[in-house]
Design a protein around this motif. Structure first.
Motif, mmCIF file in Angstrom:
data_model
loop_
_atom_site.group_PDB
_atom_site.id
_atom_site.type_symbol
_atom_site.label_atom_id
_atom_site.label_comp_id
_atom_site.label_asym_id
_atom_site.label_seq_id
_atom_site.Cartn_x
_atom_site.Cartn_y
_atom_site.Cartn_z
ATOM 1 N N VAL A 69 11.340 1.892 6.762
ATOM 2 C CA VAL A 69 10.612 2.976 6.105
ATOM 3 C C VAL A 69 9.121 2.835 6.384
ATOM 4 O O VAL A 69 8.422 3.823 6.643
ATOM 5 C CB VAL A 69 10.888 2.983 4.589
ATOM 6 C CG1 VAL A 69 9.993 4.003 3.889
ATOM 7 C CG2 VAL A 69 12.357 3.309 4.319
ATOM 8 N N ALA A 70 8.609 1.602 6.384
ATOM 9 C CA ALA A 70 7.186 1.371 6.631
ATOM 10 C C ALA A 70 6.778 1.831 8.027
ATOM 11 O O ALA A 70 5.727 2.451 8.201
ATOM 12 C CB ALA A 70 6.850 -0.112 6.445
ATOM 13 N N VAL A 71 7.594 1.545 9.008
ATOM 14 C CA VAL A 71 7.235 1.934 10.370
ATOM 15 C C VAL A 71 7.330 3.449 10.542
ATOM 16 O O VAL A 71 6.575 4.042 11.327
ATOM 17 C CB VAL A 71 8.117 1.205 11.409
ATOM 18 C CG1 VAL A 71 9.493 1.813 11.515
ATOM 19 C CG2 VAL A 71 7.452 1.209 12.786
ATOM 20 N N CYS A 72 8.210 4.103 9.816
ATOM 21 C CA CYS A 72 8.288 5.563 9.871
ATOM 22 C C CYS A 72 7.071 6.211 9.205
ATOM 23 O O CYS A 72 6.629 7.287 9.612
ATOM 24 C CB CYS A 72 9.568 6.053 9.213
ATOM 25 S SG CYS A 72 11.072 5.656 10.135
ATOM 26 N N LEU A 73 6.529 5.548 8.177
ATOM 27 C CA LEU A 73 5.362 6.086 7.483
ATOM 28 C C LEU A 73 4.097 5.959 8.320
ATOM 29 O O LEU A 73 3.261 6.862 8.337
ATOM 30 C CB LEU A 73 5.166 5.354 6.145
ATOM 31 C CG LEU A 73 6.221 5.616 5.064
ATOM 32 C CD1 LEU A 73 6.019 4.656 3.900
ATOM 33 C CD2 LEU A 73 6.140 7.055 4.581
ATOM 34 N N SER A 124 0.851 -1.188 0.000
ATOM 35 C CA SER A 124 0.000 0.000 0.000
ATOM 36 C C SER A 124 0.887 1.238 0.000
ATOM 37 O O SER A 124 1.881 1.296 0.719
ATOM 38 C CB SER A 124 -0.901 0.013 1.240
ATOM 39 O OG SER A 124 -1.589 1.243 1.347
ATOM 40 N N THR A 125 0.532 2.219 -0.819
ATOM 41 C CA THR A 125 1.316 3.453 -0.894
ATOM 42 C C THR A 125 0.617 4.614 -0.202
ATOM 43 O O THR A 125 1.010 5.762 -0.369
ATOM 44 C CB THR A 125 1.578 3.826 -2.371
ATOM 45 O OG1 THR A 125 0.327 4.000 -3.046
ATOM 46 C CG2 THR A 125 2.401 2.754 -3.057
ATOM 47 N N SER A 177 3.190 1.470 14.163
ATOM 48 C CA SER A 177 2.266 0.560 14.825
ATOM 49 C C SER A 177 3.097 -0.479 15.552
ATOM 50 O O SER A 177 4.290 -0.645 15.263
ATOM 51 C CB SER A 177 1.316 -0.117 13.827
ATOM 52 O OG SER A 177 2.037 -1.021 13.002
ATOM 53 N N GLN A 178 2.482 -1.209 16.472
ATOM 54 C CA GLN A 178 3.227 -2.222 17.207
ATOM 55 C C GLN A 178 3.737 -3.320 16.275
ATOM 56 O O GLN A 178 4.861 -3.788 16.402
ATOM 57 C CB GLN A 178 2.337 -2.827 18.299
ATOM 58 C CG GLN A 178 2.073 -1.898 19.473
ATOM 59 C CD GLN A 178 3.363 -1.493 20.176
ATOM 60 O OE1 GLN A 178 4.254 -2.307 20.381
ATOM 61 N NE2 GLN A 178 3.458 -0.215 20.525
ATOM 62 N N ASP A 179 2.886 -3.737 15.323
ATOM 63 C CA ASP A 179 3.310 -4.779 14.388
ATOM 64 C C ASP A 179 4.489 -4.310 13.552
ATOM 65 O O ASP A 179 5.457 -5.048 13.334
ATOM 66 C CB ASP A 179 2.151 -5.181 13.472
ATOM 67 C CG ASP A 179 1.079 -5.964 14.209
ATOM 68 O OD1 ASP A 179 1.380 -6.484 15.306
ATOM 69 O OD2 ASP A 179 -0.057 -6.034 13.697
ATOM 70 N N ARG A 180 4.407 -3.068 13.070
ATOM 71 C CA ARG A 180 5.489 -2.565 12.231
ATOM 72 C C ARG A 180 6.747 -2.287 13.043
ATOM 73 O O ARG A 180 7.860 -2.391 12.536
ATOM 74 C CB ARG A 180 5.033 -1.313 11.485
ATOM 75 C CG ARG A 180 4.113 -1.662 10.322
ATOM 76 C CD ARG A 180 3.622 -0.452 9.577
ATOM 77 N NE ARG A 180 2.911 -0.848 8.378
ATOM 78 C CZ ARG A 180 2.172 -0.022 7.641
ATOM 79 N NH1 ARG A 180 2.041 1.244 8.006
ATOM 80 N NH2 ARG A 180 1.569 -0.461 6.556
ATOM 81 N N LEU A 181 6.556 -1.913 14.302
ATOM 82 C CA LEU A 181 7.732 -1.739 15.157
ATOM 83 C C LEU A 181 8.456 -3.064 15.332
ATOM 84 O O LEU A 181 9.685 -3.109 15.349
ATOM 85 C CB LEU A 181 7.315 -1.173 16.516
ATOM 86 C CG LEU A 181 7.050 0.331 16.567
ATOM 87 C CD1 LEU A 181 6.450 0.725 17.909
ATOM 88 C CD2 LEU A 181 8.332 1.114 16.302
ATOM 89 N N ARG A 182 7.688 -4.151 15.446
ATOM 90 C CA ARG A 182 8.323 -5.463 15.545
ATOM 91 C C ARG A 182 9.032 -5.805 14.240
ATOM 92 O O ARG A 182 10.133 -6.358 14.245
ATOM 93 C CB ARG A 182 7.279 -6.524 15.881
ATOM 94 C CG ARG A 182 6.877 -6.542 17.356
ATOM 95 C CD ARG A 182 6.065 -7.782 17.682
ATOM 96 N NE ARG A 182 4.745 -7.722 17.080
ATOM 97 C CZ ARG A 182 3.673 -7.192 17.673
ATOM 98 N NH1 ARG A 182 3.781 -6.680 18.888
ATOM 99 N NH2 ARG A 182 2.500 -7.181 17.067
ATOM 100 N N GLU A 183 8.404 -5.473 13.098
ATOM 101 C CA GLU A 183 9.052 -5.710 11.801
ATOM 102 C C GLU A 183 10.339 -4.897 11.675
ATOM 103 O O GLU A 183 11.319 -5.342 11.071
ATOM 104 C CB GLU A 183 8.101 -5.336 10.662
ATOM 105 C CG GLU A 183 6.931 -6.274 10.477
ATOM 106 C CD GLU A 183 6.057 -5.839 9.318
ATOM 107 O OE1 GLU A 183 6.434 -4.879 8.620
ATOM 108 O OE2 GLU A 183 4.994 -6.455 9.119
ATOM 109 N N ALA A 184 10.326 -3.690 12.231
ATOM 110 C CA ALA A 184 11.482 -2.800 12.103
ATOM 111 C C ALA A 184 12.573 -3.107 13.106
ATOM 112 O O ALA A 184 13.602 -2.441 13.107
ATOM 113 C CB ALA A 184 11.034 -1.350 12.276
ATOM 114 N N GLN A 185 12.360 -4.116 13.955
ATOM 115 C CA GLN A 185 13.373 -4.416 14.961
ATOM 116 C C GLN A 185 14.710 -4.777 14.323
ATOM 117 O O GLN A 185 15.772 -4.476 14.863
ATOM 118 C CB GLN A 185 12.911 -5.574 15.858
ATOM 119 C CG GLN A 185 13.763 -5.774 17.103
ATOM 120 C CD GLN A 185 13.765 -4.548 17.988
ATOM 121 O OE1 GLN A 185 12.703 -4.023 18.313
ATOM 122 N NE2 GLN A 185 14.933 -4.069 18.364
ATOM 123 N N THR A 186 14.654 -5.399 13.143
ATOM 124 C CA THR A 186 15.898 -5.767 12.470
ATOM 125 C C THR A 186 16.744 -4.550 12.115
ATOM 126 O O THR A 186 17.918 -4.488 12.474
ATOM 127 C CB THR A 186 15.604 -6.602 11.208
ATOM 128 O OG1 THR A 186 14.986 -7.822 11.605
ATOM 129 C CG2 THR A 186 16.891 -6.914 10.452
#
Length: 355
Positions: free
Chosen positions: A199-203, A149-150, A206-215
């Motif tokens: 980049v997704a979590v900065c846009l 999604s953009t 959310s908690q899910d995206r924060l977990r994705e951005a942990q890397t």
């Protein structure tokens, strides 16, 4: 026969661990001063239109290095600074629709000053015009289809990433700039996914995206830790405890982040082994093997030899005898292969976009 076998083993090891190389490296340094800005403008044709703020700049020493990450492109642009300001304008009938994140930096002392800069998000397919007077700019190009999604991208169009997440993204871009030259090709897909997640979590936090951005968050911290280790490898008091104290983190977090690298102690030991390998490969370094090992914290010769053989497949003496003369061969071949591909920024972005 033995030497041929050892050389073959060495070549296989190096091919497997060959460093990643940039795809484009353009500079205006070889041009006459009055030709430098036109050359820089020509190098960016098809991507954006550049114009001088002053009528006729007397010189424009600049360099662009672009790394093709397959699904992303990362560019470092070194510029002559505020006395040579120029304008960047998106093309009216743009073929490329890439999004891109920019981060200005200053030279020298770019890391200290660069950390205060704020990343911005733009799209090549949308109208935009700005004046550039920085010492340099880091640019991350993102193809339009990298995100499912953009909506978040459109919401942040021409906006700045501010706050804690913006600083994290700035730190990550600076880390990419420092790290790409040391990456190995098999690591690139992981870098792309980590970058996409951050980049997704900065846009849209959310908690899910924060977990994705942990890397990428961990990667930013790992970059700090590795720089600290590399600067203190000769210090025999360097331990995980001292790292925890200086980095201000718990031992459990430090161990977790270094786990993919085999642990903190293993990483430090390998880096010291690599330093001894470099010294052994230097024909100008005539010191004994034991003295080289001792410099990097290996005081027991037998233990050092076993550890070196376990890491590289040959003994320190064999490494010195055989040499590492083919070190540049793999890198040179990769450079040649990449230079046979896209030769302009426009063509490279078309490749990244898959068009």
């Amino acid at each position: 026969m033995y030497q041929d076998s050892a050389l073959q083993s060495l070549e296989e090891h190096k091919s497997k661990n060959a460093k990643f190389t940039h795809s484009l490296d353009f500079s205006t340094f070889s041009f006459q001063p009055h030709e430098q800005f036109p050359a820089f403008r020509f190098a960016n044709r098809g991507v954006m239109d550049l114009s001088a703020v002053r009528d006729c700049p007397q010189s424009f020493p600049a360099r662009q290095t672009v790394w093709n990450l397959d699904r992303l492109a990362f560019m470092r642009t070194e510029l002559p600074g505020e006395n040579h300001a120029h304008r960047q304008k998106h093309l009216k009938n743009a073929v490329l629709d890439h999004w891109y994140v920019t981060l200005p930096f200053c030279l020298p002392g770019e890391w200290h000053k660069g950390e205060k800069a704020v990343p911005e998000l733009h799209c090549l397919a949308s109208p935009f015009d700005r004046q550039i007077n920085h010492d340099g700019v880091l640019t991350l190009f993102i193809p339009n289809d990298l995100f499912t999604s953009t909506a978040g991208l459109h919401r942040m169009l021409d906006a700045k990433f501010e706050g804690g997440l913006g600083k994290l993204l700035a730190d990550y871009l600076l880390l990419l700039n420092r790290s790409l030259a040391d990456l190995q090709s098999p690591e690139i897909p992981y870098v792309v996914e980590a970058t996409r997640s951050l980049v997704a979590v900065c846009l849209a936090p959310s908690q899910d995206r924060l977990r994705e951005a942990q890397t990428p968050i961990d990667a930013t911290f790992l970059g700090r830790a590795r720089r600290m280790i590399d600067g203190r490898l000769v210090d025999r008091q360097l331990t995980s405890q001292t790292l925890c104290a200086e980095l201000g983190v718990s031992r459990s977090r430090l161990y977790r982040i270094f786990e993919p690298l085999g642990g903190v102690a293993s990483y430090i030991r390998r880096q010291r082994l690599l330093r001894t390998r470099d010294a052994l490969s230097d024909i100008g370094d005539t010191r004994s093997i034991s003295r080289i090992a001792e410099q990097w914290g290996f005081v027991d010769a037998s233990s050092y030899s076993r550890t070196f053989r376990h890491e590289f497949g040959i003994s320190p003496k064999e490494a010195r005898d055989i040499g590492w003369a083919s070190d540049g061969l793999v890198v040179a071949q990769q450079c040649q292969a990449r230079y046979e591909g896209p030769q302009t920024l426009y063509q490279l972005l078309r490749t990244v976009d898959g068009t």
